[in-house]
Enzyme design. Structure first.
Site, PDB file in Angstrom:
ATOM      1  N   GLU A   1       0.784  -1.223   0.000  1.00  0.00           N
ATOM      2  CA  GLU A   1       0.000   0.000   0.000  1.00  0.00           C
ATOM      3  C   GLU A   1       0.825   1.286   0.000  1.00  0.00           C
ATOM      4  O   GLU A   1       0.646   2.154   0.867  1.00  0.00           O
ATOM      5  CB  GLU A   1      -0.973   0.010   1.183  1.00  0.00           C
TER       6      GLU A   1
ATOM      7  N   GLU B   1      -6.348  -7.895  -0.339  1.00  0.00           N
ATOM      8  CA  GLU B   1      -7.043  -7.642   0.916  1.00  0.00           C
ATOM      9  C   GLU B   1      -8.504  -7.335   0.632  1.00  0.00           C
ATOM     10  O   GLU B   1      -8.813  -6.565  -0.291  1.00  0.00           O
ATOM     11  CB  GLU B   1      -6.419  -6.464   1.686  1.00  0.00           C
TER      12      GLU B   1
END
Length: 721
Positions: free
Chosen positions: A289, A386
């Site tokens: 991320e 995710e």
């Protein structure tokens, strides 16, 4: 630190243009260049390329050729994340962080970095070893493998595990040993492992999941009332300095930190050296991320250099790159074209979406298919690294320790007793004090234990099929469903099926976040979701999963104006939709009533149809709702979803009054007759009453009730005086 010049030696000599290194005479930072040019898909004529075992790589174009597909990406991933284990996140394991409630400057741990900083190396390591030993166990890995619904694990690891720095030195000793043990367990139970480098020095996104929260400021000195409050702010001044120095005013990077980048590449090199021949390792994700403001040119260069390091020794590893929250073909189309084993990771959550009906969440889940299919075509393999089943932001500390995003959570949360510490009663700060309200330090928003209760995700109410499911009943629904009205199992099961269908039906699979949670929050716990039956054990290719998006895929739903919304809201929603398309909305001001709502139907539907594949929702600030086209809801509509649904009959007021009066009359007459029969005293009183003489002496009364009251009764006999 020593600046690392990256050189890759394969079976051929590396060309001088293949891998750029940092000139030792340069400073470790450099002014950010202009906006990078798009990826070039053809290498320079003088780029001889780097020959690897199964392909040739061209650094001038960041592309590959001659890929023999020695190990094609044919098997879909059905995986879970082992989050909160080797990289701490307070919301996942709050039992580790309760000890910091009531703390202040220098005494509060809010992430992995400050956890070690506040506790020190010795105490921090002692607590971490107890945590590592209990949060992930062999029995858990065995159960996940035995469920039949998991074939892979994504394991977040810290860069500090391989090259310690700052407060991590000494505090995280032994973490690699636990990772080694986990890999051996995974091999024993037939699971693959993706090693996800979750943290970076100076933070790649400013989140606590990067190891260190950045853009943080203590504000206690600015709080004069109430007195003695310890306060801070984080979200309004978020920052991330891994790849360079970020200017909050200019909202861009003014310098690039090559020392940090080389540190990260060094971590990849050590990770590959240690695990390149371990049979359980599926591959590596070099950074998790990196935030959306990360300079794209530098990020792609980092990915490219890391890829070459991996392929030097780990010939068959997958190389999975996070999309930096830019899941578009304009960003990633053509990047590393022809390079084997690379894939793109995207994270898809609904927890930060606006509150909405269950239909909205269903459609949003199924709509992800379109964008995943587009990226599979324009880039290549896509993995949803995710996702969860959360449809709200209620999980305690989800947005940081004792903090929250401004305006979150969007709906009232459910509270349950805080869990006992998973690592044992010796953990400092546990159990939570049931006699204390929300304790400091206090962030921008509110989230934390209060009187022994902790916030978790809301319940869903059982739908009333005769009310439909597109209305606004969810707005007033309580966070905890009343007894007999809890529809959470139904909604979560359908949502799980639709997400699995979308993520694995088109892409290359998924990793659920997370495998477990400290608090009872099955929307974020794969193990609890399996236990509740939301995610089926065994084969995830069940027909109910494969076909779960049929209604959404066939366009059975339409986005239309919410007739319960005021005209002002409708105009606002229409103005937004038209503005996004560069059209004028001036004419909307002249429309009212049905004309306005009908026009909004067309605009909302057209806008949503065109953008739902990119994740757009049918909301428009509450001005629109989803409805099924030409469908009258019936009980069959819901039982098709193989769930029991409560029917609630609604009667007009006049019917209620009529039935009440009739009931009272019938009940009164029945009671009168029974009392006359069973109570001699009452019988005599009635028979001697002058007021009732006209009734009891009547022919109708004698014929109807005489024998019932008293055999041979013919009426009252009263002598006149």
């Amino acid at each position: 630190m020593i600046l690392r010049s990256i050189a890759v030696v394969a079976t051929a000599v590396v060309s001088s243009a293949s891998i750029s290194s940092v000139d030792a005479k340069k400073n470790t930072t450099e002014t950010t260049p202009p906006t990078p040019a798009p990826t070039v898909n053809e290498p320079d004529p003088d780029d001889a390329g780097i020959t690897f075992q199964h392909f040739k790589a061209f650094s001038s174009s960041q592309t590959c050729a001659s890929d023999e597909h020695a190990l094609p990406f044919n098997n879909q991933i059905r995986g879970v994340n082992l989050g909160g284990w080797l990289v701490l996140e307070p919301w996942i394991t709050p039992s580790l962080f309760y000890q910091f409630l009531g703390g202040g400057v220098g005494t509060t741990g809010m992430d992995h970095y400050s956890f070690c900083e506040v506790l020190g190396a010795e105490e921090g390591n002692e607590q971490l070893r107890r945590h590592w030993e209990t949060w992930v166990t062999e029995d858990i890995i065995k159960d996940l493998a035995g469920s039949g619904a998991v074939n892979s694990l994504r394991v977040p690891v810290g860069d500090f595990m391989f090259e310690p720095y700052g407060p991590y030195v000494g505090c995280t000793d032994g973490a690699i040993d636990y990772l080694d043990r986990l890999l051996d367990w995974a091999r024993s139970y037939g699971l693959s492992v993706l090693l996800d480098v979750h943290t970076q020095r100076d933070s790649q996104n400013g989140f606590d999941n990067s190891g260190q929260t950045l853009g943080f400021q203590w504000t206690s000195s600015l709080s004069t009332y109430p007195r003695d409050l310890t306060t801070f702010q984080h979200w309004p001044i978020r920052s991330a300095n891994w790849i360079g120095e970020f200017d909050n005013q200019a909202v861009n990077y003014t310098t690039i930190n090559y020392e940090n980048i080389n540190h990260s590449l060094g971590v990849i090199e050590k990770l590959v050296d240690r695990y390149h021949d371990h049979p359980a390792v599926l591959g590596v994700e070099p950074v998790n991320e990196p935030w959306e403001l990360t300079p794209l040119k530098e990020l792609k260069k980092f990915y490219w250099d890391a890829y070459l390091i991996v392929k030097k020794k780990a010939h068959y590893w997958k190389f999975i790159m996070h999309d930096s929250f830019r899941f578009t073909p304009e960003t990633w189309g053509g990047f590393m074209k022809g390079c084997p084993d690379r894939a793109l990771d995207t994270h898809i959550y609904q927890a930060w979406n606006d509150p909405a009906s269950r239909l909205t969440f269903y459609n949003n889940a199924c709509a992800q298919k379109k964008q995943i299919a587009l990226m599979e075509r324009e880039f290549g393999p896509v993995v949803v690294g995710e996702w969860s089943l959360a449809t709200d932001n209620c999980a305690m500390w989800l947005n940081g320790f004792n903090d929250n995003l401004p305006g979150f959570p969007r709906s009232p949360c459910k509270y349950i007793p805080c869990s006992a510490p998973y690592m044992g009663d010796d953990q400092p700060g546990t159990p939570v004090d049931i006699g204390k309200p929300l304790q400091g330090p206090y962030g921008t928003g509110m989230s934390g234990p209060s009187f022994g209760l902790c916030p978790v995700d809301r319940d869903w109410m059982t739908e009333r099929y005769n009310k439909g499911e597109t209305g606004m009943s969810w707005v007033s629904a309580p966070p905890e469903a009343p007894r007999g009205r809890d529809g959470t199992d139904e909604v979560m099961t359908l949502l799980a099926h639709k997400k699995i269908s979308a993520f694995s039906g088109i892409g290359h699979g998924f990793y659920f976040w997370n495998f477990r949670t400290d608090l009872y929050n099955p929307q974020w716990s794969y193990m609890l979701a399996l236990e509740r039956g939301w995610i089926p054990k065994g084969n995830l290719n069940d027909e109910r999963i494969i076909n779960s998006c049929d209604r959404e895929d066939t366009g059975a739903f339409v986005c239309q104006a919410n007739r319960d919304a005021p005209e002002k809201s409708i105009r606002g929603g229409v103005g937004y939709a038209l503005g996004e398309e560069g059209k004028s909305a001036d004419y909307i001001d002249s429309l009212h009533d049905d004309d306005l709502y009908d026009e909004a139907d067309l605009i909302f539907s057209e806008f949503w149809d065109a953008r739902r594949g990119q994740g757009a929702t049918c909301d428009f600030g509450g001005a629109a709702i989803l409805a099924e086209q030409n469908k009258t809801h019936s009980e069959d509509y819901y039982t098709d979803d193989y769930f029991n649904v409560m029917e609630v009959q609604v009667f007009p007021v006049w019917k209620i009054v009529l039935f009440s009066v009739l009931g009272a009359l019938v009940g009164g007459l029945a009671g009168f007759a029974i009392a006359m029969k069973l109570s001699p005293k009452f019988n005599r009183k009635v028979r001697s009453s002058m007021m009732l003489r006209p009734v009891t002496s009547s022919r109708a009364f004698r014929q109807s009730f005489g024998n019932f009251i008293e055999p041979g009764f013919v009426g009252l006999q009263i002598d006149d005086e």
